[in-house]
Design a protein around this motif. Structure first.
Motif, PDB file in Angstrom:
ATOM      1  N   ALA A 146       0.828  -1.207   0.000  1.00  0.00           N
ATOM      2  CA  ALA A 146       0.000   0.000   0.000  1.00  0.00           C
ATOM      3  C   ALA A 146       0.860   1.253   0.000  1.00  0.00           C
ATOM      4  O   ALA A 146       0.587   2.210  -0.749  1.00  0.00           O
ATOM      5  CB  ALA A 146      -0.927  -0.004   1.215  1.00  0.00           C
ATOM      6  N   ASP A 175       2.595   1.624  -3.423  1.00  0.00           N
ATOM      7  CA  ASP A 175       1.655   2.131  -4.429  1.00  0.00           C
ATOM      8  C   ASP A 175       1.365   3.613  -4.216  1.00  0.00           C
ATOM      9  O   ASP A 175       1.369   4.404  -5.172  1.00  0.00           O
ATOM     10  CB  ASP A 175       0.359   1.324  -4.370  1.00  0.00           C
ATOM     11  CG  ASP A 175      -0.669   1.803  -5.381  1.00  0.00           C
ATOM     12  OD1 ASP A 175      -0.460   1.596  -6.581  1.00  0.00           O
ATOM     13  OD2 ASP A 175      -1.675   2.407  -4.951  1.00  0.00           O
ATOM     14  N   ARG A 176       1.103   3.986  -2.983  1.00  0.00           N
ATOM     15  CA  ARG A 176       0.829   5.397  -2.666  1.00  0.00           C
ATOM     16  C   ARG A 176       2.016   6.285  -3.027  1.00  0.00           C
ATOM     17  O   ARG A 176       1.868   7.336  -3.654  1.00  0.00           O
ATOM     18  CB  ARG A 176       0.496   5.525  -1.182  1.00  0.00           C
ATOM     19  CG  ARG A 176       0.605   6.927  -0.587  1.00  0.00           C
ATOM     20  CD  ARG A 176      -0.443   7.878  -1.096  1.00  0.00           C
ATOM     21  NE  ARG A 176      -0.307   9.185  -0.460  1.00  0.00           N
ATOM     22  CZ  ARG A 176      -0.766  10.320  -0.960  1.00  0.00           C
ATOM     23  NH1 ARG A 176      -1.407  10.311  -2.115  1.00  0.00           N
ATOM     24  NH2 ARG A 176      -0.598  11.458  -0.328  1.00  0.00           N
TER      25      ARG A 176
END
Length: 445
Positions: free
Chosen positions: A422, A425-426
């Motif tokens: 996460a 990706d962020r």
């Protein structure tokens, strides 16, 4: 006035300005995993990793526990005064994980020594090579970075780090580093490698130095400060053959590329080549100052007693941190994780080509990835303004990244290898958006 601004002002009042701020006016109070909390309580996703240091993540619990336990037992003795187990155990672990020897004509036996920093490791490796060969000259490469001490700075190719610091150490000779993108080479990689190797050997004949006067060739398998330029495997293989033929020591500087970052323990393993000596630091200690020189036993033992080492080298607390770090890397299989991260970063950066025209080249090895920004994708038209604006946007959005390259037009990613999917990706989304916006803001005809 917020806390970060206050801290930066205090810094400016008492810290020498030559101690650069590579990520702007960023502060840090605490950190965990791949996140840093600043003095105002803002959380940042860390794509800088303390300049490639935090491969197992900030404040890894196993590393912290090892530090605490060792600190209560023995803080310092100096390996030159008394032998202590953590120093020996760390050398045992390093020679097991990264053996040197057989491929370069030795028995296979490997030895190690511990120091405090990458630059110190480089200085000691050069001293060992000179004693092993009885020669003085050292060959290094354009774009290389090996540290900021006198000899290491002499070897370093980036002029911005050397301003006003001369005169430099003698008997150092620099040659071009093969880079198809920067040279505008349109042929095959094999042609590029053959051309560079031929030019290398031609220097032995035409000058400035004969092969039998060279103690060592030192090279980064992946150039860090130059922007993650990867040496072609065949080129490293060619250097190995040249060194074997002329009795030259081959030194690989793995300070930034080592310890799983490239997808293997060592970046040189991608080329199937073993050096005579190698230098290591950064992620070895998870933030504590420790570094190492590894090499063929016969080469390492050529150094006379007292000519290498130092008071603090292999500090027991730093050794305990390093041993815990290596255990985490093995158990969590971070080399494999680095390859997964690198594939994702490469795919996302390559995807920017269709959205803006400033993507010159995407390159790297494992989770050591970079994107070079050039107007029209032309290496002769670097885009440092675009890069600086993109990096500033990233910081404003809570993502820390570093620039690189002689023109400051390269963004490099050095996130902890334990970064969550996460956060990865962020972080990549923020970088992509920042580059697109900066490219539009600084568009040229």
């Amino acid at each position: 006035m917020n806390n970060s601004t206050d801290l930066i002002q205090r810094r400016r009042a008492v810290v020498a300005q030559g101690v650069g701020m590579f990520a702007g006016e960023t502060t840090a109070v605490s950190a965990s995993g791949a996140r840093i909390v600043d003095a105002d309580g803002n959380e940042h996703i860390d794509f800088a990793g303390g300049i490639g240091v935090m491969n197992v993540g900030h404040c890894n619990p196993e590393v912290v526990a090892a530090i605490q336990e060792q600190a209560a037992r023995l803080l310092h003795a100096s390996i030159h005064v008394a032998t202590y187990e953590p120093y020996v155990a760390l050398c045992e672990a390093l020679v097991r994980l990264i053996p040197h020897g057989k491929e370069s004509g030795g028995s296979g036996a490997t030895k190690a020594m511990l120091v405090n920093s990458g630059a110190e490791a480089v200085e000691n490796a050069i001293k060992i090579a000179r004693q092993a060969t009885g020669r003085a000259a050292i060959v290094c490469f354009d774009g290389g970075f090996h540290g900021r001490t006198l000899l290491a700075m002499t070897l370093t190719g980036k002029s911005a780090y050397k301003l006003g610091c001369g005169p430099f150490a003698p008997e150092v000779y620099r040659v071009p580093f093969p880079s198809a993108f920067h040279e505008g080479h349109r042929g095959s990689e094999a042609e590029l490698v053959n051309q560079h190797l031929a030019q290398f050997e031609e220097r032995f004949v035409r000058g400035p130095i004969a092969a039998d006067q060279i103690a060592a060739i030192i090279i980064e398998p992946v150039q860090g400060e130059a922007g993650f330029v990867v040496a072609p495997p065949a080129y490293l293989q060619g250097l190995r053959e040249i060194c074997d033929r002329h009795g030259i020591m081959l030194i690989f500087d793995e300070v930034q590329s080592g310890f799983c970052r490239s997808g293997y323990w060592a970046a040189f393993q991608h080329a199937g080549v073993t050096p005579d000596l190698s230098t290591w630091a950064k992620s070895l200690g998870s933030g504590l100052p420790i570094a190492a020189v590894l090499g063929r036993a016969a080469v390492m033992d050529a150094a006379l007693p007292g000519t290498i080492g130092g008071t603090y080298g292999g500090n027991p607390v730093a050794c305990a941190a390093a041993l815990a770090t290596l255990r985490v890397m093995e158990r969590e299989q971070l080399s494999a994780r680095a390859r997964v991260i690198g594939d994702q970063v490469r795919a996302r950066f390559e995807g920017l080509r269709d959205q803006c025209n400033v993507v010159g080249e995407v390159r790297g090895l494992g989770a050591m990835m970079a994107i070079e920004l050039c107007h029209g994708g032309d290496p002769k038209r670097p885009a440092p303004q675009v890069t600086a604006a993109a990096v500033a946007r990233c910081r404003a959005e809570g993502v820390l990244v570093l620039t690189a390259g002689a023109f400051g037009n390269i963004i490099r990613t050095l996130s902890p290898l334990v970064i969550s999917d996460a956060d990865l990706d962020r972080g990549l989304t923020v970088i992509e958006t920042a580059i697109i916006a900066a490219a539009k803001e600084h568009a040229t005809s």
